[in-house]
Enzyme design. Structure first.
Site, mmCIF file in Angstrom:
data_model
loop_
_atom_site.group_PDB
_atom_site.id
_atom_site.type_symbol
_atom_site.label_atom_id
_atom_site.label_comp_id
_atom_site.label_asym_id
_atom_site.label_seq_id
_atom_site.Cartn_x
_atom_site.Cartn_y
_atom_site.Cartn_z
ATOM 1 N N GLY A 22 0.864 -1.172 0.000
ATOM 2 C CA GLY A 22 0.000 0.000 0.000
ATOM 3 C C GLY A 22 0.903 1.224 0.000
ATOM 4 C CB ALA A 23 0.999 4.136 -2.268
ATOM 5 C CB ALA A 24 -0.276 5.638 2.672
ATOM 6 N NE ARG A 64 5.366 -3.492 -4.875
ATOM 7 C CZ ARG A 64 4.063 -3.420 -4.612
ATOM 8 N NH1 ARG A 64 3.646 -3.075 -3.417
ATOM 9 N NH2 ARG A 64 3.174 -3.670 -5.553
ATOM 10 C CB CYS A 129 -6.589 -2.923 -4.716
ATOM 11 S SG CYS A 129 -4.994 -3.552 -4.101
ATOM 12 C CG ASP A 198 -0.142 2.002 -6.148
ATOM 13 O OD1 ASP A 198 -1.298 1.698 -6.528
ATOM 14 O OD2 ASP A 198 0.425 1.436 -5.205
ATOM 15 C CG ASN A 208 -5.224 2.118 -7.718
ATOM 16 O OD1 ASN A 208 -4.454 2.133 -6.750
ATOM 17 N ND2 ASN A 208 -6.454 1.639 -7.621
#
Ligand code: RI2
Length: 315
Positions: A22-24, A64, A129, A198, A208
């Site tokens: 998860g991006a955050a 990533r 997601c 993302d 995303n």
């Protein structure tokens, strides 16, 4: 070679393996790891300190490629790491890492309240997601006393929709879990498509989890507004100067296990983790600074990042 702290190695491995995802959450973990690198440094002089911090940032960065929150977190900490002595450098880096993490928390709360304003009592959302930014909008709406229901797509290949289903249930939101292929069938019962991001490019394109773009086309067809919940750390400054967002290709074993694959025989398997939804399919990008039509995020980007897109760890 400068020594990278074991906590950085561990965090990098966890990000690559998606134990941290998860991006955050990735950004938070990266900032935390840089903070540990600084706090427990064994550098003898400022040059060694800087070299170790850059090596740590490179190690985290290479995990990533798609979520820009990761390099944005690294930049935030490294740009604020200042001083002429190791003690001063350490103190400023630790402080910057803590500040980044506090801001991240606050931004998600603020974003949630903006997103909640879009949701009315009785609304039904569809999710794709697992996005903590998207969840924050529902959470804030529920806190406001609104009744929200959700269609939750399981989101192959890693079924991260199941995390969303669990979190929403914890909030008391009635959840209907569907396979990805059923989304179109149920969109006419949905008031908002609510997804995370993302990375967001300067033209308002939203990167995303794979499947978002097809879902957005279906949502358009059904006149369902497409809302992207994304803190400003998801804005990709490099896209202002023509860089593109790299789409991560993941291992084929996430799609099909080796035994089944061997039984089938000679086939190719592709596993892109993300796709790109063009701005014309996005109604609003909800951030901690308010909501924006996708075409206008470039101005927000310029305000926040200027023209500066350098990677300090590559110097
Ligand atoms: P938050 C995730 O990527 C999903 O694509 C999700 O929409 C996005 O990050 C944003 O998540 P992955 O790490 O920052 O699961 O909103 O591949 O939590």
């Amino acid at each position: 070679m400068p020594s990278v702290h074991p906590a950085v190695e561990e965090t990098a491995d966890d990000i690559a393996e998606m134990e941290i995802r998860g991006a955050a959450t990735i950004a938070d973990a990266a900032a935390r790891a840089l903070g540990v690198q600084a706090a427990e440094t064994d550098a003898a002089d400022p040059e060694a300190f800087e070299a170790a911090m850059h090596a740590a940032a490179r190690r985290l960065h290479e995990t990533r490629p798609t979520a820009v929150s990761l390099p944005n977190a690294l930049r935030f900490v490294l740009r604020r790491t200042e001083g002429r002595t190791v003690d001063a450098l350490r103190e400023s880096a630790v402080e910057a890492a803590a500040q980044f993490r506090e801001r991240l928390d606050r931004a998600q709360d603020d974003l949630g309240r903006v997103g909640a304003n879009r949701l009315k009592d009785g609304d039904v959302v569809m999710t794709h997601c697992h996005s903590t930014d998207a969840l924050a909008c529902v959470e804030a709406a529920v806190e406001d006393g609104k009744h929200i229901e959700a269609y939750v797509k399981e989101t192959r290949p890693r079924n991260q929709g199941l995390i969303t289903a669990e979190r929403l249930r914890d909030l008391g939101v009635p959840v209907t879990l569907i396979v990805d292929n059923a989304a179109h069938r149920y969109l006419d019962e949905v008031d908002h498509l609510l997804v995370g991001a993302d990375s967001i490019a300067a033209d308002g394109s939203v990167v995303n989890k794979i499947g978002t773009s097809g879902l957005a086309v279906s949502a358009r067809e059904n006149d369902v507004p497409i809302v992207v919940a994304a803190q400003t750390i998801k804005l990709h400054p490099g896209t202002m100067t023509g860089h593109t967002v790299e789409i991560e290709m993941r291992d084929e074993s996430e799609v099909i296990d080796e035994e089944r694959r061997a039984e089938i025989g000679d086939i190719e398997v592709l596993n892109p983790a993300f796709d790109v939804t063009p701005p014309r399919h996005v109604d609003a990008i909800v951030t901690e600074s308010g909501q924006f039509p996708p075409e206008s995020v470039v101005w927000l980007m310029r305000d926040l990042f200027g023209e500066e897109v350098a990677d300090p760890w590559a110097e």
